[in-house]
Design an enzyme around this catalytic site. Sequence first.
Site, PDB file in Angstrom:
ATOM      1  N   ASP A 293       1.076  -1.298   0.300  1.00 27.71           N
ATOM      2  CA  ASP A 293       0.078   0.205  -0.022  1.00 27.71           C
ATOM      3  C   ASP A 293       0.954   1.506  -0.472  1.00 27.71           C
ATOM      4  O   ASP A 293       1.572   1.477   1.156  1.00 27.71           O
ATOM      5  CB  ASP A 293      -0.745  -0.315   1.460  1.00 27.71           C
ATOM      6  CG  ASP A 293      -1.879   0.929   1.073  1.00 27.71           C
ATOM      7  OD1 ASP A 293      -2.342   1.530   0.274  1.00 27.71           O
ATOM      8  OD2 ASP A 293      -2.261   1.083   2.086  1.00 27.71           O
ATOM      9  N   GLU A 327      -2.725   9.907  -0.539  1.00 33.27           N
ATOM     10  CA  GLU A 327      -4.164   9.385  -0.519  1.00 33.27           C
ATOM     11  C   GLU A 327      -4.495   8.908   0.698  1.00 33.27           C
ATOM     12  O   GLU A 327      -5.764   9.076   0.848  1.00 33.27           O
ATOM     13  CB  GLU A 327      -3.582   8.013  -1.827  1.00 33.27           C
ATOM     14  CG  GLU A 327      -5.185   6.818  -1.614  1.00 33.27           C
ATOM     15  CD  GLU A 327      -5.252   6.156  -0.851  1.00 33.27           C
ATOM     16  OE1 GLU A 327      -6.665   5.834  -0.689  1.00 33.27           O
ATOM     17  OE2 GLU A 327      -4.972   5.943  -0.265  1.00 33.27           O
ATOM     18  N   ASP A 355      -4.069  -0.533  -6.215  1.00 37.19           N
ATOM     19  CA  ASP A 355      -4.761   0.113  -5.136  1.00 37.19           C
ATOM     20  C   ASP A 355      -4.989  -0.805  -4.070  1.00 37.19           C
ATOM     21  O   ASP A 355      -5.887  -0.392  -3.345  1.00 37.19           O
ATOM     22  CB  ASP A 355      -4.585   2.045  -4.394  1.00 37.19           C
ATOM     23  CG  ASP A 355      -4.588   2.274  -3.214  1.00 37.19           C
ATOM     24  OD1 ASP A 355      -3.888   1.475  -2.806  1.00 37.19           O
ATOM     25  OD2 ASP A 355      -5.286   2.799  -2.846  1.00 37.19           O
ATOM     26  N   HIS A 426      -1.916  -1.210   6.362  1.00 37.87           N
ATOM     27  CA  HIS A 426      -2.056  -0.118   7.496  1.00 37.87           C
ATOM     28  C   HIS A 426      -1.256  -0.535   8.751  1.00 37.87           C
ATOM     29  O   HIS A 426      -1.684  -0.293   9.700  1.00 37.87           O
ATOM     30  CB  HIS A 426      -3.053   0.305   7.820  1.00 37.87           C
ATOM     31  CG  HIS A 426      -3.747   1.233   6.375  1.00 37.87           C
ATOM     32  ND1 HIS A 426      -5.154   1.846   6.276  1.00 37.87           N
ATOM     33  CD2 HIS A 426      -3.341   0.956   5.481  1.00 37.87           C
ATOM     34  CE1 HIS A 426      -5.802   2.633   5.512  1.00 37.87           C
ATOM     35  NE2 HIS A 426      -4.782   2.155   4.912  1.00 37.87           N
TER      36      HIS A 426
END
Lengths: 472, 472
Positions: A293, A327, A355, A426
């Site tokens: 990511d 983003e 993405d 994340h």
Amino acid sequence: MKAALFYPTLALCSALLLSACTSTPQQSAVSADLARLSDSALKSELAYDVVKSLTVEVGPRIAGSEGDKRAVVWAEEKFKALGFDKVYKEPVRVRNWSRGIADAKVIAPYQQKLFITALGGSVATPEGGLITQVVMFDSLASLKKADAAQIHDKIVFINQRMQRDRAGKGYGPVVIGRSQGAIEAAKLGAKAVLIRSVGTDNSRFAHTGVMQYSDDVEKIPAGALSNADADNLQAMLDAGKDVTLAVEMRAKEHGWQTSYNVIGEFTGSESPEEIVLIGAHLDSWDEGTGALDDGAGVGIVTGAAKIIKNVMGQPKRTIRVVLYASEEFGLTGAQEYTRKHKAELSNIIVAAESDFGAGEIYQIDTLFAPAAVEQAKPLFEALANIGVTQGHNQAGGGPDVSMLPKYGVPVVSLLQDGTYYFDYHHTANDTLDKVDPKALAQNQAAYALLAYFMANSEIDTRPAPAKTTNSH
Amino acid sequence: MKAALFYPTLALCSALLLSACTSTPQQSAVSADLARLSDSALKSELAYDVVKSLTVEVGPRIAGSEGDKRAVVWAEEKFKALGFDKVYKEPVRVRNWSRGIADAKVIAPYQQKLFITALGGSVATPEGGLITQVVMFDSLASLKKADAAQIHDKIVFINQRMQRDRAGKGYGPVVIGRSQGAIEAAKLGAKAVLIRSVGTDNSRFAHTGVMQYSDDVEKIPAGALSNADADNLQAMLDAGKDVTLAVEMRAKEHGWQTSYNVIGEFTGSESPEEIVLIGAHLDSWDEGTGALDDGAGVGIVTGAAKIIKNVMGQPKRTIRVVLYASEEFGLTGAQEYTRKHKAELSNIIVAAESDFGAGEIYQIDTLFAPAAVEQAKPLFEALANIGVTQGHNQAGGGPDVSMLPKYGVPVVSLLQDGTYYFDYHHTANDTLDKVDPKALAQNQAAYALLAYFMANSEIDTRPAPAKTTNSH
């Protein structure tokens, strides 16, 4: 001037009877070209080399940070080194937030460290941290129905587990707790909110991600517990214990900084003003090296464009690779791109962003003027050869191009297998070893086929039809 | 006085022809008893409840720490709550070391944080940390052959990857770098040593584990990089870059503390002096909650003993569950147990430790007087019904009983599937979610069969034969 191209008779043949149809010489040539391009892209390690270079040489690059600045330099140099015709950057004002430490521990009835991370944009705890009881809810919806007396001065724990799904469908129902949890908890007088990580793993890596405040509600600190630690805390609460936590977070806002959308183009030889836009985002969260990511996306779209040039020569329409800024903090770069380029949005033939990690692509969705869908059959056939089936005509195109269809811009979604994406998404664990080079090359091939076919045909996909569903 | 039991004629039947043999009524009864016990143990959640209780209510419990003290109290209370006949603890002087922070970053040619952990027993870096170049070796053997000039004042990076294997055979060849790396690096003038984690995962959790110093060689700090970070560092070095690291570690020795071996028994009704010893270790490393290492073992052996009592009643020989102190820092509790109980070691009919996580058991190895192997056929048959095959008669018995065979004590190894054990071993990620309740119950059943069969037979396994191989 445009060359006569390959689609005229194809619409007359049904897909099933295609091999029995009489192909025009152009059709055969196009299919052969697509096959040749696909083979080259499947064999090329370029996408992997690009994501490796980004993760090894730059690493974490949260918007506005020193890492972000290095990433911008890296991207310009990479495009130049790969021989893109035009390389440029466009300034974007981005929010710059830093995580700082985020510590939590159970101090009663037991004594245990809990692994947490701050949600993106959270305020800090008061100096010295918070010590108070925790109260658990199974979802944001349950929290909203709760009695303020139960919550006042406590820490709210939203304990909702994300379900695994190839398309990532488990994300939406749970991420609402991440984005809105601090607002709803604060309305009821909570001191802080901790959510179970929005992630499908069993691990002690907590998952960050942006959260929101409301101007008329007190801003309280917001963090995420790793799934393993959420399990542990849940076990204590399920046993009927009063659980007291000590939480300290030192997150900080650093005001607005200048970052950049970085753009590399291969200029169209016949219709340079017509644009095939393939993108990814350059920023990442700060704990991992941003491999999935969205280093993977950066590698895929950069590799795809370069391989087209290498194998097929100059495209007829312009292929534009856009690496978006920020983003993660609300599509800031994409919004700036849309604003700045408003006058030329009608020249975009198609836009697509990669993405969603590095899993294989299994489906192509479009948002094309209906006639163009039929005309794009050779593309769908070439994609079918690498495992990509044709889906619907209600595509969203990816986060950073999601605002374009309302301006009539056609988009494509190349849907990736996201079964394992949310194990790492994340987290500090988003690193290069999670990228499978073979799957990445298949992505590269799919984007190369898409961009080449759209850049070297006269198909007009415009205007994008109105969307009637929320499919992405 | 001992009851006449069930093995007299069994040795006359070959395993293959067993069903054709004329069973004595005792044999049939024994087989039925074993089947009943096994079924109960497979269905019981007790082992899981025990490891859940330990990980939730105590968590990390490195030897000599406050967590270790809480674990000792927990273990006594757990044995008592489960109704063990005798519950007692025996003091053990244990080394108490704390990890402190362990930070590392690349500061040139790039700038990246590296996830490390201190190896167990390491000294700290000098105040303020170390900043120096890193030099990479593919193994301890390569380091030993190196030129001191190449290493002087640098950080040595031993970059050897552990291979995945059901039996954990990848551990031995690599762990030598963890235990001996600091000695060999220091001999050549290194400032510190960092190893690639001894683990099979791709993650950013670094694996700790005990390391050694030599009195005649300078003590230098020793840490482990996560596999993901080792990959990253390797990529920089493979590209021919001079890489400079900043490393700071604040590990500390706190002298010797008193911990305890905690023991629970069901006393034998006919031969209480004869002991079937099943054990696990109570201590854990400090970063995870010690679920796999060795909470699972604690659950398995505690659950097995209790289920025997529940289902079959009082055993004829004594079943002794020993939860050893300080396994991780050199089998300290086991050595003390052996010393203290030397006079009664000859009364141990069999000893076995569960200390390899929570994977299913697939094989039983023994170290029995040869005649006893044949006599234990009903046990092997009952184990076969739950997927455990009979292996060799050269067992090691597990770390904390590994020193017993030299005193003639027979041991058994119930080999667990360790395919994924080293993904989590000695990391912060060793948490309850890694324990599969179903596999754990199969372990509980296997230990219950072993302990019940040995406690309720007259088979004499003693003395253990001399070992001729290093099989564990």
